[in-house]
Design a protein around this motif. Structure first.
Motif, PDB file in Angstrom:
ATOM      1  N   ASP A   1      34.823  38.343  19.166  1.00 41.29           N
ATOM      2  CA  ASP A   1      35.306  37.878  17.932  1.00 41.29           C
ATOM      3  C   ASP A   1      35.778  36.314  18.267  1.00 41.29           C
ATOM      4  N   GLY A   2      35.134  35.642  17.796  1.00 44.57           N
ATOM      5  CA  GLY A   2      34.957  33.671  18.111  1.00 44.57           C
ATOM      6  C   GLY A   2      36.690  33.420  18.126  1.00 44.57           C
ATOM      7  N   ALA A  56      26.787  29.223  20.822  1.00 46.76           N
ATOM      8  CA  ALA A  56      26.749  28.368  20.767  1.00 46.76           C
ATOM      9  C   ALA A  56      27.531  28.593  22.310  1.00 46.76           C
ATOM     10  N   PRO A  57      26.866  27.153  22.957  1.00 44.21           N
ATOM     11  CA  PRO A  57      27.863  27.139  24.040  1.00 44.21           C
ATOM     12  C   PRO A  57      28.993  27.285  24.132  1.00 44.21           C
ATOM     13  N   ALA A  58      29.107  28.288  25.828  1.00 44.78           N
ATOM     14  CA  ALA A  58      30.379  28.972  26.411  1.00 44.78           C
ATOM     15  C   ALA A  58      30.185  29.283  27.333  1.00 44.78           C
ATOM     16  N   ALA A  59      31.399  29.179  28.340  1.00 45.45           N
ATOM     17  CA  ALA A  59      31.501  29.077  29.279  1.00 45.45           C
ATOM     18  C   ALA A  59      31.831  30.671  29.513  1.00 45.45           C
ATOM     19  N   THR A  88      35.650  34.143  28.014  1.00 45.82           N
ATOM     20  CA  THR A  88      34.931  33.222  26.882  1.00 45.82           C
ATOM     21  C   THR A  88      35.187  32.377  27.026  1.00 45.82           C
ATOM     22  N   LYS A  89      35.002  31.444  27.356  1.00 43.30           N
ATOM     23  CA  LYS A  89      35.096  29.751  27.057  1.00 43.30           C
ATOM     24  C   LYS A  89      34.516  28.680  26.356  1.00 43.30           C
ATOM     25  N   PRO A  90      34.433  28.416  25.252  1.00 42.25           N
ATOM     26  CA  PRO A  90      33.786  27.226  24.319  1.00 42.25           C
ATOM     27  C   PRO A  90      33.536  26.319  24.595  1.00 42.25           C
ATOM     28  N   ASP A  91      32.466  25.893  24.669  1.00 44.43           N
ATOM     29  CA  ASP A  91      32.589  24.482  24.927  1.00 44.43           C
ATOM     30  C   ASP A  91      32.724  23.897  24.056  1.00 44.43           C
ATOM     31  N   ALA A  92      32.817  23.738  22.701  1.00 46.23           N
ATOM     32  CA  ALA A  92      33.282  23.221  21.401  1.00 46.23           C
ATOM     33  C   ALA A  92      33.501  24.446  19.769  1.00 46.23           C
ATOM     34  N   ASP A  93      34.275  23.996  19.068  1.00 42.74           N
ATOM     35  CA  ASP A  93      34.348  24.417  18.320  1.00 42.74           C
ATOM     36  C   ASP A  93      32.543  23.837  17.871  1.00 42.74           C
TER      37      ASP A  93
END
Length: 532
Positions: free
Chosen positions: A230-231, A279-282, A334-339
């Motif tokens: 869940d983001g 969305a982009p995430a590491a 999970t670490k999103p690149d941006a919101d």
């Protein structure tokens, strides 16, 4: 005998039958026309025909107690009234596995055996779809047993289904579907071959993450696991499976189960993972193992998943200072690149444990659980921890043909086991190889005053494969090493080879320690290596 015939016939008929009545009719065909077992089956069926409402099961239970009383069939475990309970439960449960088991347990008598007989018949009759989710979810594909093999006592039901399918093909012809891949005996492969098969995987957090089995996304085969995050509340989560169980893992202690690790230092652990994010995430994956006795977590080098691509993550289980592996897992972060980032998925497939093992057992770390000492299963003997050693004691028993303490992988083939031993009383001290139970194994070590030997135990019969003079000094510690390579068995004492024998009877089995008769020994510095 009548009960065995009836239940076996019912299970066999359930594979092709379309109704419970058809199954019961098939079972009755294997019973004599006049026997108590047939009488109770027919009495319960007749009662159900005239009182078919589910609430009538209690009155049917009273009929069984009245017509097949404890006075006539004493003991509470007699097969005849318990057969009546089985038939009652299946009929009033309308052939539904969960409800039938629940009715049988409410009826009392031999509750565990009755529930298992009912579950087997109705499980086959209804198939996987007939097992209610309220049973499947908490069981999570894992069943514990109680036997002399701690390795076999932790059963992965998905693996067992594949194993039984392969056995059936070998016995009766045929081949498994192409997407069903069986691991080598003694190795692990978790590839989610059936709908809902979980292999006992667990999540450390179920509020922000969910785990389910999905079709059409697998690296190979039909299904794989999907880890969804869940983001809005993203955080790291551990995905893991148990390599062994200890007492705190269990909610019930009947039959005193014991366990030994199914994953050991030296083995290769692999998993395939793929990231799909909204969305982009590491996505970083950190493998780990957790020690069974100390609870300490040991992290492996982390890997970063490439978006939309399957990545294999591999590590070798490290030496754990004589501790065992309790669980194996992966921390997924999970670490999103941006919101904004709403949701992410990581697909998991083909978890494997393969290769040779090489590990020590540190007795100072072990615990007494279920009247045993981890990680052993004792037969006709007992083990107690004394500092960095184990005191192994066997008392004289009229039926004794040997005392054993087994541990390790049940399918070890080429094996080396070493330990130091002091014989404090009695004359024997053995390292055991290729144990397939308490009546089938090799024993290498001190056999009698002035002698060492290589022995084979087979169904309680002892065969001396080789023997040589050896003068053992009382109270002295000796380093024993036993090796099995192909058909060759070799005994070393204090680093020197003293005996060799060839035998082809047992190709694989558990390692362990043992005595041939009553005695007391002190063991330390146990080390096990080998491959399946």
């Amino acid at each position: 005998v009548d009960g065995a015939r009836f239940m076996a016939a019912c299970v066999a008929a359930a594979y092709t039958a379309s109704s419970l009545d058809e199954v019961l009719d098939a079972g009755l065909r294997f019973l004599p026309e006049k026997c108590d077992y047939r009488r109770v089956v027919e009495a319960v069926r007749a009662y159900h025909r005239s009182h078919p409402a589910e609430a009538d099961f209690r009155a049917c239970r009273e009929m069984i107690a009245r017509e097949f009383s404890d006075e006539e069939y004493p003991g509470g475990y007699h097969i005849v009234p318990n057969a009546g309970i089985c038939i009652l439960a299946m009929l009033y449960g309308k052939g539904e596995l969960g409800r039938s088991i629940e009715i049988s347990v409410m009826c009392g008598y031999d509750t565990d055996c009755n529930a298992s007989n009912i579950g087997t018949i109705l499980g086959v009759l209804g198939g996987l779809g007939g097992v209610p989710e309220r049973y499947r979810r908490p069981i999570n594909d894992l069943v514990t047993l109680s036997s002399v093999s701690g390795y076999l006592n932790l059963v992965d039901l998905s693996d067992k289904a594949k194993e039984l399918g392969a056995l059936s093909c070998r016995m009766y012809g045929g081949t498994l579907p192409g997407d069903i891949v069986c691991p080598r005996p003694g190795e692990l492969r978790m590839d989610f071959p059936f709908p809902g098969s979980t292999h006992g995987l667990e999540l450390s957090d179920k509020a922000e993450h969910t785990l389910r089995i999905v079709p059409g996304k697998a690296h190979s085969g039909a299904f794989c696991a999907e880890l969804m995050t869940d983001g809005k509340r993203a955080g790291p989560v551990d995905l893991s499976f148990k390599a062994m169980l200890t007492r705190p893992d269990l909610h019930e202690e009947r039959y005193d189960p014991v366990f030994t690790a199914k994953v050991n230092p030296g083995q290769r652990v692999g998993v395939w993972m793929k990231s799909e994010q909204t969305a982009p995430a590491a996505v970083t994956v950190t493998p780990f193992v957790r020690r069974a006795m100390t609870g300490e977590r040991v992290n492996m080098p982390a890997a970063v998943l490439s978006e939309g691509e399957w990545t294999e993550i591999v590590f070798t289980v490290p030496e754990l200072g004589g501790d065992a592996v309790h669980d194996v897992g992966w921390t997924v972060e999970t670490k999103p690149d941006a919101d904004p980032w709403v949701m992410g998925r990581v697909y998991v497939d083909e978890i494997t444990v393969t290769g040779a093992m090489d590990y020590a057992v540190n007795f100072s770390l072990q615990r007494e659980e279920f009247s045993q000492l981890t990680p052993f299963a004792f037969n006709d003997c007992a083990g107690k921890r004394e500092g960095d050693a184990m005191r192994f004691t066997a008392e004289a028993l009229p039926y004794m043909t040997g005392a054993q303490a087994f541990t390790g992988n049940y399918y070890l083939r080429d094996t080396a086991v070493s330990a130091s031993v002091t014989v404090e009383s009695g004359e024997s001290a053995f390292v055991l190889l290729r144990g397939q139970g308490t009546r089938r194994y090799y024993a290498l070590g001190f056999s009698a005053p002035g002698e060492c030997a290589v022995l084979r135990y087979e169904d309680g019969r002892l065969t001396k494969l080789a023997a040589a003079p050896f003068v053992r000094q009382p109270g002295r510690e000796y380093a024993l090493r036993a090796e099995a390579k192909g058909e060759v068995l070799t005994l070393f004492v204090n680093g020197t080879p003293v005996l060799e024998a060839s035998d082809s009877r047992y190709a694989y089995g558990m390692p362990g320690l043992g005595l041939t008769a009553a005695g007391e020994t002190l063991w330390r510095a146990l080390h096990i290596s080998g491959e399946c």
